[in-house]
Write a protein that holds these residues in place. Sequence first.
Motif, PDB file in Angstrom:
ATOM      1  N   GLN A 234      17.038  -4.806  -1.865  1.00  8.24           N
ATOM      2  CA  GLN A 234      16.118  -4.677  -1.974  1.00  8.24           C
ATOM      3  C   GLN A 234      15.521  -5.921  -1.054  1.00  8.24           C
ATOM      4  O   GLN A 234      14.328  -6.339  -0.843  1.00  8.24           O
ATOM      5  CB  GLN A 234      15.530  -5.385  -3.544  1.00  8.24           C
TER       6      GLN A 234
ATOM      7  N   MET B  71      12.816  -0.428   0.782  1.00 11.77           N
ATOM      8  CA  MET B  71      11.767  -0.935  -0.278  1.00 11.77           C
ATOM      9  C   MET B  71      12.027   0.615  -0.593  1.00 11.77           C
ATOM     10  O   MET B  71      11.954   2.041  -0.026  1.00 11.77           O
ATOM     11  CB  MET B  71      10.266  -0.525   1.059  1.00 11.77           C
TER      12      MET B  71
ATOM     13  N   LYS C  84      13.058  -1.599   5.766  1.00  8.09           N
ATOM     14  CA  LYS C  84      12.214  -1.603   5.738  1.00  8.09           C
ATOM     15  C   LYS C  84      11.767  -1.897   7.363  1.00  8.09           C
ATOM     16  O   LYS C  84      12.579  -2.207   8.261  1.00  8.09           O
ATOM     17  CB  LYS C  84      12.100  -3.342   5.628  1.00  8.09           C
TER      18      LYS C  84
ATOM     19  N   ASP D  90       4.213   0.110   7.928  1.00 10.02           N
ATOM     20  CA  ASP D  90       3.502  -0.197   6.944  1.00 10.02           C
ATOM     21  C   ASP D  90       3.805   0.646   5.385  1.00 10.02           C
ATOM     22  O   ASP D  90       3.288   1.116   4.684  1.00 10.02           O
ATOM     23  CB  ASP D  90       4.423  -1.358   6.599  1.00 10.02           C
TER      24      ASP D  90
ATOM     25  N   ARG E 193       9.034  -3.048 -10.145  1.00  8.44           N
ATOM     26  CA  ARG E 193       8.736  -4.450  -9.068  1.00  8.44           C
ATOM     27  C   ARG E 193       8.812  -3.741  -7.401  1.00  8.44           C
ATOM     28  O   ARG E 193       7.506  -4.143  -7.030  1.00  8.44           O
ATOM     29  CB  ARG E 193      10.190  -4.814  -8.998  1.00  8.44           C
ATOM     30  N   GLN E 194       8.869  -2.906  -7.406  1.00  4.48           N
ATOM     31  CA  GLN E 194       8.864  -2.381  -6.173  1.00  4.48           C
ATOM     32  C   GLN E 194       7.487  -1.598  -6.118  1.00  4.48           C
ATOM     33  O   GLN E 194       6.377  -2.299  -4.960  1.00  4.48           O
ATOM     34  CB  GLN E 194       9.666  -1.045  -5.677  1.00  4.48           C
TER      35      GLN E 194
ATOM     36  N   LEU F  79       5.181  -4.711  -5.312  1.00  4.12           N
ATOM     37  CA  LEU F  79       5.685  -5.540  -3.723  1.00  4.12           C
ATOM     38  C   LEU F  79       4.754  -4.699  -3.148  1.00  4.12           C
ATOM     39  O   LEU F  79       3.868  -4.713  -2.298  1.00  4.12           O
ATOM     40  CB  LEU F  79       7.134  -5.056  -3.782  1.00  4.12           C
ATOM     41  N   TRP F  80       4.570  -3.179  -3.217  1.00  6.36           N
ATOM     42  CA  TRP F  80       3.537  -2.216  -2.446  1.00  6.36           C
ATOM     43  C   TRP F  80       2.085  -2.397  -2.615  1.00  6.36           C
ATOM     44  O   TRP F  80       1.233  -1.935  -1.630  1.00  6.36           O
ATOM     45  CB  TRP F  80       4.083  -0.694  -3.038  1.00  6.36           C
TER      46      TRP F  80
ATOM     47  N   GLY G 114       0.910  -4.951  -3.109  1.00  6.98           N
ATOM     48  CA  GLY G 114       0.787  -6.670  -2.328  1.00  6.98           C
ATOM     49  C   GLY G 114      -0.045  -6.043  -0.580  1.00  6.98           C
ATOM     50  O   GLY G 114      -0.603  -6.519   0.402  1.00  6.98           O
ATOM     51  N   ILE G 115       1.196  -5.128   0.290  1.00  7.50           N
ATOM     52  CA  ILE G 115       1.133  -4.044   1.237  1.00  7.50           C
ATOM     53  C   ILE G 115      -0.036  -3.753   1.141  1.00  7.50           C
ATOM     54  O   ILE G 115      -1.017  -3.731   2.326  1.00  7.50           O
ATOM     55  CB  ILE G 115       2.647  -3.800   1.251  1.00  7.50           C
TER      56      ILE G 115
END
Length: 689
Positions: free
Chosen positions: A315, A319, A328, A354, A418-419, A422-423, A425-426
């Motif tokens: 991690q 991703m 990443k 990204d 959790r991933q 994160l996505w 937020g991205i």
Amino acid sequence: MANEEDDPIIQEIDVFLARSLLEKLYLFQYPIRPASMTYDDVTHLSAKIKPKQQKVELEMAIDTLNPNYCRSKGEQIALNVDGTCTDETSTYSSKLMDKQTFCSSQAASNVSRYAAAVYKKGELHLTPLHGILQLRPSFTYLDKADAKHREREAANEGGDSSQDEAEDDVKQITVRFSRPESEQARQRRVQSYEFLQKRQAEEHWVHLHYYGLKDSRSEHERQYLFSQGHGLAENTELIKSPSEYLMMLMPPSVEEENDKPVAPSNVLSMAQLRTLPLADQIKILMKNVKVMPFANLMSLLGSGTDSTAVLRCIQQVAMLVQGNWVVKSDVLYPKDTSSPHSGVPAEVLCRGRDFVMWKFTQDRWVVRKEVAAVTKLCPEDVKDFLEHMSVARINKGWEFMLPYDEDFVKKHPDIVQRQHMLWMGIQAKLEKVYNLLKEHLTPKKQETQSSRPSLVSGEQRVNMAKAKVKQNYGQLEKEFQKQKAEMKSNDTSAKMDVSNIRIKEEPVSDEEPMDTSAYEGMNNGIANGLHAEEDSRDSLNGHLPGGCIDLVAQELKAFVSSTFKKQFVLTLSELKRLFNLHLAGLPPGHTLFSGISDKMLQDMVLDTGCKQILVPFPPQTAASPDELKVYALWEAGDTYDQHRQVLLEIFSKNYRVRRNVIQSQLSQECGEDLNKQEVDRVLKVRCCS
């Protein structure tokens, strides 16, 4: 012990280390000498060296009087190099190639293990070598000949334009001011091949004096190969313990230790990889592979590796996309780097990549133009992003490289959640940077994240195509039987009341009469398929009296059978053309002149064992409807029936197929390896002639 007793020590030799020529002694390896040159008595005309590069050039004389020397070639080479006039700048003043230059190259980068040995009076004296140089012939005189040839051509052209010399004196000059060079640009320039070549060329040659083998100076210098003192103080290196002596004989490879890559490298072996910490192993693997399922990563790390530790490390460098791990962007594009294509800084590249990764979390397909329009990056950078994690599909876009890993998603829901955060937020960050619209945020297929995408293997596609062909064939067979029954009923009614038959107006869509206008001059007085002297009431639009129906069917069937035995695949347009040619050769009053419609001809083709091949022609084709109808003989009773059927199934899926695909499919289905000539024979002679 028995082997040691059978191999007794015969003599002990004292070994001495000579230091007088330390860092001065070189070993020259000469090439195989020609018959006209011997190195022991040859005349060395000149010698020079570049000490920093350890580069040497030797100029040696060639024995032109040797019987093995070709004088004509020597004169020709001298003429090409120097021309007809001789001066101080001439390479060969004697108008003959009487010398040759040898240029050196390093044979080994590490020569610390090599030494020159001299044996004298029971003593072995060793002197370490400072370099091993291989001498090879230099052909710079050929470059000189080419340069002189170009000069002569330029001089000839310049003489013709002497009248325009006054006008050429005035020339426009463009002045450019260079921008200040950045530190990154300077480092790239210093490490470039052109800069290194320039630095090497700037080092000046140091001219040397050559002394022959029997010269007194050579004898004097040769004495330095012997140790000047035999005391223990000077030879302490040779007084070692067995372990130290073994270490001296086989020292660790300093070169390999210095050259060990500190960053990920494609040439790093798995043995070297497993000596690194777990986090570095995962980073190196992900940086090289870029996209990997978790199961494959665990198999590469070896047995006994803790999956929890691997999940914690993965991690940090990757991703989760569709259940697979993608490296990443900041790992591939570290800080203070730039794009090799456009020079865009790493921060912009990371944002663009990204965005591509985020698009693949929404859908399995991504369109390259859409990515380029949003990120505003050059096409080369966008293509690099897509090639990292997807595969191009013709007329569809870019599909994610790996299938959806449903097993990992079910086993690790906490990692997936959790991933996902994160996505999210991205995604919020990308919305601010790129001002994304709703069409960019809404995935085309909402079920991509929750369900496994349907993947069809090649074998399944073939079976589906075969089933579709059988289904279509069944439908055609039913239609044919139905039409045949209708024809029989029509024929029965015609037998019952022939006298009441007049002209039947048939719909154009059902049965179009064959166009024979192009062959009106070939019908020997025949108009519309009937002879002028015959009563046309007996044959109108394909409806014949009862006694003639069977005869017409037999004649038509004989024509169709013989035609398809000669040419196994025909379009309806070509079959009609051949039928009109056949009619032109028949005598007046023949039964086939009673009028044969397109529908009757097609029904007879299907009745003789042929099949219609539904070739998927492109929608924008300019072919006529008759050219799109393809019929083929399914079974001819020869050895190529199986090959023909395989070919027809191939062309029922695509109208254009490569030869190698046909060859592999034939070999797979028929169980025999066919070479190119056999495939050509199957295509041209037996199947598709």
